[in-house]
Design a protein around this motif. Structure first.
Motif, PDB file in Angstrom:
ATOM      1  N   SER A  23     -40.903  87.552  32.119  1.00 43.76           N
ATOM      2  CA  SER A  23     -41.570  86.434  31.429  1.00 43.76           C
ATOM      3  C   SER A  23     -40.630  85.239  31.331  1.00 43.76           C
ATOM      4  CB  SER A  23     -42.010  86.893  30.033  1.00 43.76           C
ATOM      5  OG  SER A  23     -42.542  85.814  29.314  1.00 43.76           O
ATOM      6  N   ASP A  24     -39.335  85.517  31.018  1.00 48.05           N
ATOM      7  CA  ASP A  24     -38.337  84.444  30.928  1.00 48.05           C
ATOM      8  C   ASP A  24     -38.171  83.752  32.286  1.00 48.05           C
ATOM      9  OD1 ASP A  24     -36.363  82.954  29.479  1.00 48.05           O
ATOM     10  OD2 ASP A  24     -34.817  84.107  30.555  1.00 48.05           O
ATOM     11  N   ALA A  25     -38.128  84.558  33.351  1.00 50.29           N
ATOM     12  CA  ALA A  25     -38.005  83.982  34.693  1.00 50.29           C
ATOM     13  C   ALA A  25     -39.237  83.143  35.036  1.00 50.29           C
ATOM     14  CB  ALA A  25     -37.814  85.099  35.724  1.00 50.29           C
ATOM     15  N   ALA A  26     -40.424  83.643  34.652  1.00 53.83           N
ATOM     16  CA  ALA A  26     -41.657  82.882  34.904  1.00 53.83           C
ATOM     17  C   ALA A  26     -41.646  81.572  34.121  1.00 53.83           C
ATOM     18  CB  ALA A  26     -42.876  83.729  34.548  1.00 53.83           C
ATOM     19  N   CYS A  27     -41.154  81.647  32.873  1.00 51.85           N
ATOM     20  CA  CYS A  27     -41.067  80.405  32.061  1.00 51.85           C
ATOM     21  C   CYS A  27     -40.105  79.412  32.687  1.00 51.85           C
ATOM     22  CB  CYS A  27     -40.614  80.748  30.642  1.00 51.85           C
ATOM     23  SG  CYS A  27     -41.915  81.431  29.618  1.00 51.85           S
ATOM     24  N   ARG A  28     -38.959  79.917  33.164  1.00 56.61           N
ATOM     25  CA  ARG A  28     -37.988  79.013  33.797  1.00 56.61           C
ATOM     26  C   ARG A  28     -38.579  78.389  35.067  1.00 56.61           C
ATOM     27  NH1 ARG A  28     -33.058  82.893  32.880  1.00 56.61           N
ATOM     28  NH2 ARG A  28     -32.620  82.359  30.733  1.00 56.61           N
ATOM     29  N   SER A  29     -39.305  79.193  35.832  1.00 55.77           N
ATOM     30  CA  SER A  29     -39.938  78.689  37.046  1.00 55.77           C
ATOM     31  C   SER A  29     -40.979  77.618  36.702  1.00 55.77           C
ATOM     32  CB  SER A  29     -40.593  79.842  37.817  1.00 55.77           C
ATOM     33  OG  SER A  29     -41.331  79.339  38.918  1.00 55.77           O
ATOM     34  N   ALA A  30     -41.778  77.919  35.680  1.00 54.84           N
ATOM     35  CA  ALA A  30     -42.791  76.951  35.247  1.00 54.84           C
ATOM     36  C   ALA A  30     -42.136  75.678  34.735  1.00 54.84           C
ATOM     37  CB  ALA A  30     -43.688  77.573  34.172  1.00 54.84           C
ATOM     38  N   GLN A  31     -41.013  75.857  33.993  1.00 53.05           N
ATOM     39  CA  GLN A  31     -40.289  74.693  33.478  1.00 53.05           C
ATOM     40  C   GLN A  31     -39.730  73.859  34.635  1.00 53.05           C
ATOM     41  OE1 GLN A  31     -36.908  75.626  30.996  1.00 53.05           O
ATOM     42  NE2 GLN A  31     -37.049  73.646  29.933  1.00 53.05           N
ATOM     43  N   ALA A  32     -39.207  74.508  35.658  1.00 49.39           N
ATOM     44  CA  ALA A  32     -38.676  73.784  36.819  1.00 49.39           C
ATOM     45  C   ALA A  32     -39.801  73.061  37.541  1.00 49.39           C
ATOM     46  CB  ALA A  32     -37.977  74.760  37.770  1.00 49.39           C
ATOM     47  N   GLN A  33     -40.966  73.718  37.673  1.00 52.77           N
ATOM     48  CA  GLN A  33     -42.115  73.069  38.312  1.00 52.77           C
ATOM     49  C   GLN A  33     -42.594  71.876  37.490  1.00 52.77           C
ATOM     50  OE1 GLN A  33     -44.939  76.212  38.896  1.00 52.77           O
ATOM     51  NE2 GLN A  33     -43.901  77.012  40.727  1.00 52.77           N
ATOM     52  N   ALA A  34     -42.621  72.047  36.155  1.00 48.22           N
ATOM     53  CA  ALA A  34     -43.039  70.947  35.277  1.00 48.22           C
ATOM     54  C   ALA A  34     -42.058  69.788  35.377  1.00 48.22           C
ATOM     55  CB  ALA A  34     -43.144  71.435  33.836  1.00 48.22           C
ATOM     56  N   SER A  35     -40.761  70.103  35.453  1.00 47.25           N
ATOM     57  CA  SER A  35     -39.740  69.060  35.582  1.00 47.25           C
ATOM     58  C   SER A  35     -39.909  68.318  36.908  1.00 47.25           C
ATOM     59  CB  SER A  35     -38.353  69.687  35.485  1.00 47.25           C
ATOM     60  OG  SER A  35     -37.359  68.702  35.615  1.00 47.25           O
ATOM     61  N   ALA A  36     -40.170  69.085  37.984  1.00 50.96           N
ATOM     62  CA  ALA A  36     -40.393  68.452  39.289  1.00 50.96           C
ATOM     63  C   ALA A  36     -41.652  67.596  39.260  1.00 50.96           C
ATOM     64  CB  ALA A  36     -40.491  69.509  40.381  1.00 50.96           C
ATOM     65  N   ALA A  37     -42.707  68.091  38.612  1.00 48.64           N
ATOM     66  CA  ALA A  37     -43.949  67.315  38.505  1.00 48.64           C
ATOM     67  C   ALA A  37     -43.721  66.052  37.686  1.00 48.64           C
ATOM     68  CB  ALA A  37     -45.055  68.169  37.879  1.00 48.64           C
ATOM     69  N   HIS A  38     -42.919  66.178  36.612  1.00 51.35           N
ATOM     70  CA  HIS A  38     -42.607  65.003  35.785  1.00 51.35           C
ATOM     71  C   HIS A  38     -41.831  63.968  36.596  1.00 51.35           C
ATOM     72  CE1 HIS A  38     -41.661  62.640  32.274  1.00 51.35           C
ATOM     73  NE2 HIS A  38     -40.375  62.694  32.587  1.00 51.35           N
ATOM     74  N   ALA A  39     -40.854  64.421  37.382  1.00 55.35           N
ATOM     75  CA  ALA A  39     -40.077  63.497  38.223  1.00 55.35           C
ATOM     76  C   ALA A  39     -40.990  62.837  39.258  1.00 55.35           C
ATOM     77  CB  ALA A  39     -38.935  64.248  38.910  1.00 55.35           C
ATOM     78  N   ALA A  40     -41.912  63.612  39.847  1.00 63.09           N
ATOM     79  CA  ALA A  40     -42.842  63.031  40.826  1.00 63.09           C
ATOM     80  C   ALA A  40     -43.751  62.007  40.151  1.00 63.09           C
ATOM     81  CB  ALA A  40     -43.673  64.144  41.471  1.00 63.09           C
ATOM     82  N   ALA A  41     -44.189  62.335  38.932  1.00 60.86           N
ATOM     83  CA  ALA A  41     -45.037  61.391  38.195  1.00 60.86           C
ATOM     84  C   ALA A  41     -44.257  60.119  37.868  1.00 60.86           C
ATOM     85  CB  ALA A  41     -45.563  62.044  36.920  1.00 60.86           C
ATOM     86  N   ALA A  42     -42.993  60.253  37.503  1.00 63.40           N
ATOM     87  CA  ALA A  42     -42.159  59.077  37.200  1.00 63.40           C
ATOM     88  C   ALA A  42     -41.995  58.223  38.453  1.00 63.40           C
ATOM     89  CB  ALA A  42     -40.797  59.515  36.667  1.00 63.40           C
ATOM     90  N   ARG A  43     -41.780  58.891  39.612  1.00 66.21           N
ATOM     91  CA  ARG A  43     -41.677  58.128  40.864  1.00 66.21           C
ATOM     92  C   ARG A  43     -42.997  57.424  41.180  1.00 66.21           C
ATOM     93  NH1 ARG A  43     -38.882  62.769  42.279  1.00 66.21           N
ATOM     94  NH2 ARG A  43     -40.657  63.590  43.457  1.00 66.21           N
ATOM     95  N   ALA A  44     -44.118  58.114  40.929  1.00 65.04           N
ATOM     96  CA  ALA A  44     -45.426  57.506  41.176  1.00 65.04           C
ATOM     97  C   ALA A  44     -45.650  56.300  40.263  1.00 65.04           C
ATOM     98  CB  ALA A  44     -46.540  58.534  40.978  1.00 65.04           C
ATOM     99  N   VAL A  45     -45.220  56.434  38.992  1.00 61.82           N
ATOM    100  CA  VAL A  45     -45.339  55.306  38.061  1.00 61.82           C
ATOM    101  C   VAL A  45     -44.492  54.133  38.538  1.00 61.82           C
ATOM    102  CG1 VAL A  45     -44.739  54.534  35.723  1.00 61.82           C
ATOM    103  CG2 VAL A  45     -46.010  56.656  36.045  1.00 61.82           C
ATOM    104  N   GLN A  46     -43.250  54.445  38.978  1.00 59.23           N
ATOM    105  CA  GLN A  46     -42.387  53.373  39.482  1.00 59.23           C
ATOM    106  C   GLN A  46     -43.002  52.713  40.709  1.00 59.23           C
ATOM    107  OE1 GLN A  46     -38.666  55.400  40.063  1.00 59.23           O
ATOM    108  NE2 GLN A  46     -37.896  54.847  38.035  1.00 59.23           N
ATOM    109  N   ALA A  47     -43.549  53.529  41.607  1.00 59.77           N
ATOM    110  CA  ALA A  47     -44.192  52.969  42.806  1.00 59.77           C
ATOM    111  C   ALA A  47     -45.398  52.130  42.404  1.00 59.77           C
ATOM    112  CB  ALA A  47     -44.609  54.092  43.752  1.00 59.77           C
ATOM    113  N   GLY A  48     -46.156  52.619  41.425  1.00 64.62           N
ATOM    114  CA  GLY A  48     -47.309  51.849  40.938  1.00 64.62           C
ATOM    115  C   GLY A  48     -46.882  50.529  40.324  1.00 64.62           C
ATOM    116  N   GLU A  49     -45.813  50.572  39.525  1.00 62.93           N
ATOM    117  CA  GLU A  49     -45.306  49.336  38.920  1.00 62.93           C
ATOM    118  C   GLU A  49     -44.825  48.367  39.995  1.00 62.93           C
ATOM    119  OE1 GLU A  49     -42.367  50.838  36.234  1.00 62.93           O
ATOM    120  OE2 GLU A  49     -43.821  51.164  34.623  1.00 62.93           O
ATOM    121  N   ALA A  50     -44.142  48.908  41.017  1.00 66.00           N
ATOM    122  CA  ALA A  50     -43.684  48.048  42.115  1.00 66.00           C
ATOM    123  C   ALA A  50     -44.896  47.459  42.850  1.00 66.00           C
ATOM    124  CB  ALA A  50     -42.811  48.842  43.083  1.00 66.00           C
ATOM    125  N   GLY A  51     -45.942  48.276  43.035  1.00 62.91           N
ATOM    126  CA  GLY A  51     -47.151  47.775  43.687  1.00 62.91           C
ATOM    127  C   GLY A  51     -47.805  46.685  42.871  1.00 62.91           C
TER     128      GLY A  51
END
Length: 132
Positions: A23-51
């Motif tokens: 369960s701990d490993a699954a939580c860490r994996s989910a946390q890493a995926q959420a962190s990656a999704a958050h970083a992708a969303a931040a990049r998308a926001v930056q790209a949107g702002e640049a657009g």
């Protein structure tokens, strides 16, 4: 019996620890995926702002171009009206020059006619004087 219960509890505890670790490993994996999704969303926001910034810059450039075109069109219209007025003045001057030239021509013709009449009268007087 107590040893069997202890062994059973130990097996259950080991299974629970194993499940907790999974369960701990699954939580860490989910946390890493959420962190990656958050970083992708931040990049998308930056790209949107640049657009958005690029669109705004293009809009402002188009507005400046439109304003420049309107100013140039106004200046061209004013220049055309000025040329029209100048042409009207030149046309009036040309018409006055034609009238003046006609008057000079009429005066010249009148002077030539008067000179011819004077020459004829002088010739007639000379002929009359010669006849006497």
């Amino acid at each position: 019996a107590a040893a069997a219960a202890v062994a059973s509890h130990a097996r259950e505890a080991a299974a629970a620890n194993k499940a907790a670790a999974a369960s701990d490993a699954a939580c860490r994996s989910a946390q890493a995926q959420a962190s990656a999704a958050h970083a992708a969303a931040a990049r998308a926001v930056q790209a949107g702002e640049a657009g958005v910034a690029a669109c705004l810059a293009q809009h402002m450039e188009l507005r400046r171009a439109r304003d420049d075109a309107a100013r140039w069109a106004g200046a061209a219209e004013a220049w055309a009206k000025e040329m029209e007025r100048d042409a009207a003045v030149m046309g009036a001057s040309a018409a006055a020059a034609v009238v003046s030239a006609d008057a000079v021509r009429a005066d010249r013709n009148a002077a030539l006619a008067a000179s011819s009449r004077a020459a004829l009268a002088l010739a007639a007087e000379r002929d009359a004087a010669a006849a006497e």
